[in-house]
Write an enzyme that holds these catalytic residues in place. Structure first.
Site, short mmCIF file in Angstrom:
data_model
loop_
_atom_site.label_atom_id
_atom_site.label_comp_id
_atom_site.label_asym_id
_atom_site.label_seq_id
_atom_site.Cartn_x
_atom_site.Cartn_y
_atom_site.Cartn_z
N CYS A 170 0.83 -1.21 0.00
CA CYS A 170 0.00 0.00 0.00
C CYS A 170 0.86 1.26 0.00
O CYS A 170 0.50 2.26 -0.61
CB CYS A 170 -0.96 -0.01 1.19
N ASN A 174 -8.02 3.50 -2.83
CA ASN A 174 -7.40 2.36 -2.16
C ASN A 174 -6.69 1.50 -3.21
O ASN A 174 -6.74 1.78 -4.41
CB ASN A 174 -8.46 1.56 -1.39
N HIS A 186 -2.25 1.27 7.37
CA HIS A 186 -2.56 1.20 5.94
C HIS A 186 -2.36 2.58 5.32
O HIS A 186 -2.57 3.61 5.98
CB HIS A 186 -4.01 0.74 5.75
#
Length: 353
Positions: A163, A320, A303
């Site tokens: 991520c 995302n 995250h």
């Protein structure tokens, strides 16, 4: 699923179901209409066969297969547990919609290990420039960089804890667009394979699919001169040897900036300079299917996502990296106040040449 195996699992889950129902009644918690997928259509808890039907539909929708019947039985039990977790999350987070997702066959610990191993607790480098305080009184009520064609499509990191790379590349893609009027899909794989930047104390480093940090990714971009396009350095989702070719650089940055931990300043810098990489707590994303998430504040920032805009009441529109079959076509909306309530929040963006 063999009949005897199915009924043994159903019997065990019936006991769990009755116990959970009793706790729900004791605490006065009722089923929420927006998660009817989590309960039977009549609102009662005799849903075990319904849960199995949902599990079958889940496997078909997400093309899930398991090597053995025992694994199938086990994943059904996990799926049933996650239906209960979706209900609890819905009560805690009523402005979002929680239910069955492509992660519904994973234990929460598996989800965290496979998708949330982001090193958010970073000591910022001494040379990191802090963006100046910007006025916030004339910001538009809503804003979205996608409306200007400045954001590439949603990508999928797979079971690679990348991520940090996706957030940093997403911000570079927008910065490059704003500087050159050209939207280019750029290479996260280059960062996975080549960026091994560390904090001064070596406590946090970019480690490919084993986690990293977008601030360190920006530092790497500065050091090597830029990144290649995805078409020249495609994503594999596994750690590989570095194949960086500086003759194929398509974008570079000349500085990157940290933003003070203030969400009004996040909005002002987003509007002024482009998309912003932030760290969040993603634990409840496992059951998120839509709406504006407003989970309880948590100190664990695990995250990285990319702010591409904000909506009414300053909720955040987050790009995302779980693919378009996550959330709202790959996006996650987060309520105001949840970007600065964790421990050591970091929001940053690059400026492209």
């Amino acid at each position: 699923m063999a009949v005897s195996s199915l009924f043994s699992v159903l019997f065990l889950l019936l006991i769990i179901s009755l116990f959970s129902t009793a706790l729900t009644s004791i605490h006065g918690l009722n089923d929420h209409s927006s998660i009817q997928q989590v309960v039977s259509s009549d609102g009662h808890d005799d849903l075990l066969m319904s849960a199995y039907n949902q599990f079958s539909a889940f496997k078909e929708k997400y093309n899930k297969t398991y090597l053995t019947q025992e694994e199938d039985d086990y994943r059904f039990g996990v799926f049933m547990s996650n239906l209960r977790q979706a209900r609890r999350n819905q009560i805690l987070d009523p402005t979002a919609i929680h239910g069955v997702t492509k992660f519904s066959d994973l234990m929460p610990s598996e989800f965290r290990t496979q998708y949330l191993r982001f090193d958010g607790q970073i000591q910022l480098p001494n040379h990191l420039k802090t963006a100046p305080i910007l006025p916030t009184n004339n910001l538009p009520t809503t804003f979205d960089w996608r409306d200007d064609g400045a954001v590439t499509g949603v990508k999928n990191q797979g079971q690679c804890n990348a991520c940090w790379a996706f957030a940093s590349i997403a911000t570079l893609e927008t910065a490059h667009f704003l500087a050159n009027d050209q939207l280019v899909d750029m290479s996260e794989q280059q960062l996975l394979d080549c960026s091994d930047e560390c904090t001064p104390n070596k406590r946090i480093c970019n480690r490919g699919c084993n986690g990293g940090n977008h601030v360190l990714a920006y530092r790497y971009m500065l050091k090597v001169g830029g990144v290649q396009a995805t078409k020249d350095y495609p994503y594999t989702g596994i750690n590989g040897s570095c194949k960086f070719n500086n003759n194929k650089i398509v974008a570079s940055i000349y500085e990157f900036n940290d933003i003070v931990a203030n969400e009004d300043q996040y909005a002002a810098n987003l509007y002024e300079y482009g998309t912003v990489a932030v760290n969040i707590n993603g634990d409840m994303m496992q059951t998120y299917t839509g709406g504006i998430a407003c989970p309880p504040c948590s100190g664990a920032l695990n995250h990285a996502v990319t702010l591409v805009g904000y909506g009414s009441n300053r909720h955040w529109i987050c790009k995302n990296s779980y693919g378009t079959n996550f959330g709202e076509n790959g996006y996650y909306r987060l309520c105001k106040g949840r970007l600065t309530c964790g421990e050591n929040p970091v929001a940053a963006f690059p400026l492209s040449a």
